[in-house]
Design a protein around this motif. Structure first.
Motif, mmCIF file in Angstrom:
data_model
loop_
_atom_site.group_PDB
_atom_site.id
_atom_site.type_symbol
_atom_site.label_atom_id
_atom_site.label_comp_id
_atom_site.label_asym_id
_atom_site.label_seq_id
_atom_site.Cartn_x
_atom_site.Cartn_y
_atom_site.Cartn_z
ATOM 1 N N LYS A 69 13.881 7.604 9.548
ATOM 2 C CA LYS A 69 12.654 8.133 9.690
ATOM 3 C C LYS A 69 11.637 7.549 10.717
ATOM 4 C CE LYS A 69 12.923 9.596 4.770
ATOM 5 N NZ LYS A 69 12.552 9.189 3.421
ATOM 6 N N LYS A 128 6.844 -2.400 3.602
ATOM 7 C CA LYS A 128 5.820 -2.637 4.698
ATOM 8 C C LYS A 128 5.412 -3.906 4.863
ATOM 9 C CE LYS A 128 3.824 2.019 5.182
ATOM 10 N NZ LYS A 128 2.673 2.856 5.188
ATOM 11 N N HIS A 156 16.021 5.490 5.271
ATOM 12 C CA HIS A 156 14.615 5.074 5.667
ATOM 13 C C HIS A 156 14.224 4.677 7.176
ATOM 14 C CE1 HIS A 156 12.471 5.051 1.777
ATOM 15 N NE2 HIS A 156 13.495 4.892 1.267
ATOM 16 N N LYS A 167 1.964 2.942 10.064
ATOM 17 C CA LYS A 167 2.075 4.149 9.816
ATOM 18 C C LYS A 167 3.107 5.116 9.286
ATOM 19 C CE LYS A 167 -1.036 4.390 13.971
ATOM 20 N NZ LYS A 167 -1.264 4.898 15.265
ATOM 21 N N SER A 168 4.285 4.197 9.080
ATOM 22 C CA SER A 168 5.433 4.467 8.444
ATOM 23 C C SER A 168 5.321 5.240 7.099
ATOM 24 C CB SER A 168 6.604 3.828 8.538
ATOM 25 O OG SER A 168 6.405 2.757 7.762
ATOM 26 N N GLU A 169 6.452 5.808 6.502
ATOM 27 C CA GLU A 169 6.539 6.105 5.033
ATOM 28 C C GLU A 169 7.561 5.326 4.388
ATOM 29 O OE1 GLU A 169 7.928 10.255 5.050
ATOM 30 O OE2 GLU A 169 5.977 10.869 6.073
ATOM 31 N N LEU A 170 7.482 4.023 4.919
ATOM 32 C CA LEU A 170 8.338 3.203 4.195
ATOM 33 C C LEU A 170 7.524 2.611 2.631
ATOM 34 C CD1 LEU A 170 9.004 0.600 7.131
ATOM 35 C CD2 LEU A 170 10.615 2.018 5.909
ATOM 36 N N PRO A 171 8.573 2.199 1.740
ATOM 37 C CA PRO A 171 7.726 1.730 0.473
ATOM 38 C C PRO A 171 7.092 0.682 0.932
ATOM 39 C CG PRO A 171 10.237 2.093 0.381
ATOM 40 C CD PRO A 171 9.867 2.233 1.678
ATOM 41 N N LYS A 172 5.961 0.719 -0.019
ATOM 42 C CA LYS A 172 4.858 -0.313 0.122
ATOM 43 C C LYS A 172 5.202 -1.781 0.428
ATOM 44 C CE LYS A 172 0.464 -1.739 -2.136
ATOM 45 N NZ LYS A 172 0.730 -3.034 -2.151
#
Length: 439
Positions: A37, A138, A34, A130-135
């Motif tokens: 990314k 974040k 993660h 703006k990342s694709e980290l899990p909610k």
């Protein structure tokens, strides 16, 4: 779902927390995948086994491909030549942050952070958003950085979003913060309890001379967090570690009287007469009664106006109170008065006591410790003949057992369609039962 206990007997720092969670069982591959990314420098993340006064612990081993292996004894103080490469304004901000984050070799928890580019808090927050980290990752990461930015902004008299991070803005510290939140997700940690934390004592060498321990930012962050009396020379708790305690801990106290599932130890980089480790203890939340510790504050008043009571209720709620209510009582000489009751989390109790003492006519506030069992809560949207309505649902053991429509949305739809409010409310509750399969 798990409960995590952070045993901060020797303090806490970013790298100690991450390595403790990895030792506890967090998947290091999940964390690295993660992190890679994100728009940060190429790195490798590992832990190595070390001995700290007889305790086997994990020590964080973080390497960047552009700078080689992180030097564990690296000092964060920058040279004048580096400072001169900035504009006058950036020099001012940079030097101010060195006052908080330029850790010398005398520190207990020298995180070994290399100095990468300086980043504003707003830049880091936007990167996370703006990342694709899990909610949940974040939310937790944003909370930690926001807490630290607010403390730094207050110390230096500037907007928190304009703060330029030094230690916490370096790539390796971004990895510490987000990595810890990913580790919590890997372990499915839902609640965190932290022990009282020691700060240490003495002086730290910074760009402008010697400053007392705890450093200004650390002290600001630790407001409301219980401190431990552990008389050790050196900095035991860093701003990053303090940020974890303030932003992520649900409560503070001793180990819960429950069966331990596993234990992890994260090592600090310095050696002392005590084991320089952070102990992380994991409990299975599903096997324990889910009770939350809260504080009850009370005071009586017979000379406070109705307008003033309304004002103080609003201020208490906006300052972090869970609930505030007034109960009519008879006081001395048969005078009618009000019992003011405030429900709060332990970390907010001191601030709310201050508000009651400073802004009401009371001469004293009573405080008591209670526990409560609460339903997990989520917001769901349901369709109705009047339009979509958000409902708050209560969940027990994974099952939705009740729902309540949000009043303001019900009110807006009632006015829009010119129907009684109760009609919209009943429609929303009925459709919630059908659409969410509430028994």
């Amino acid at each position: 779902m798990k409960l995590l206990y952070l045993d901060c007997q020797s303090g806490i720092s970013g790298d100690m927390t991450l390595s403790a969670l990895i030792d506890l069982g967090a998947d290091i591959s999940y964390i690295s995948e993660h992190l890679k990314k994100l728009p940060i420098d190429p790195f490798s993340l590992n832990v190595k086994k070390v001995d700290k006064r007889g305790i086997s612990a994990k020590l964080l081993d973080l390497q960047f491909s552009d700078v080689g292996k992180i030097d564990n004894e690296h000092s964060h103080t920058h040279s004048n030549e580096h400072n001169h490469s900035h504009s006058h304004q950036n020099n001012h901000i940079h030097e101010a942050y060195e006052e908080i984050h330029s850790h010398s070799n005398d520190h207990v928890h020298d995180d070994g952070h290399h100095s990468h580019s300086h980043r504003k808090a707003s830049t880091i927050l936007q990167m996370i958003e703006k990342s694709e980290l899990p909610k949940r990752v974040k939310e937790r990461s944003l909370a930690v950085f926001q807490i630290i930015a607010e403390a730094e902004g207050k110390i230096h008299g500037m907007d928190p979003e304009e703060v330029h991070f030094h230690e916490v803005g370096a790539m390796d510290s971004i990895i510490d913060v987000i990595g810890v939140c990913l580790a919590l997700e890997s372990l499915d940690v839902v609640r965190i309890i932290a022990s009282p934390v020691p700060t240490g004592y003495g002086k730290i060498k910074i760009a402008h001379g010697l400053y007392p321990i705890p450093a200004p930012a650390t002290a600001e962050i630790l407001k409301g967090v219980p401190l431990a009396d552990f008389h050790v020379r050196g900095e035991l708790t860093t701003p990053t570690g303090a940020g974890f305690l303030k932003a992520l801990a649900n409560e503070y106290g001793q180990l819960p009287a429950q069966a331990i599932e596993s234990i992890g130890y994260g090592a600090g980089k310095k050696d002392f007469e005590h084991p320089n480790v952070l102990r992380a203890v994991l409990f299975n939340e599903e096997k324990i009664e889910q009770r939350e510790k809260i504080i009850i504050l009370e005071c009586h008043m017979d000379d406070f106006t109705g307008e003033s009571l309304g004002y103080i209720m609003e201020k208490l709620l906006t300052s972090g109170a869970l609930d505030v209510y007034f109960t009519p009582v008879s006081m001395k000489k048969s005078r009618p008065g009000n019992l003011v009751t405030v429900l709060t989390k332990p970390e907010e109790s001191f601030l709310l006591e201050e508000i009651l003492l400073r802004e009401t006519s009371t001469f004293g506030v009573r405080k008591s410790d209670w526990t409560r069992r609460i339903l997990s809560r989520e917001l769901k949207e349901v369709e109705t003949m009047y339009g979509p309505v958000t409902v708050k649902v209560g969940i027990l053991d994974g099952e939705i057992i009740k729902s309540y429509p949000e009043y303001e949305e019900v009110k807006t739809l009632a006015l829009k369609h010119k129907v009684p409010l109760v009609d919209v409310y009943i429609e929303a509750q009925k459709n919630a039962r059908d659409q969410l399969q509430i028994k």
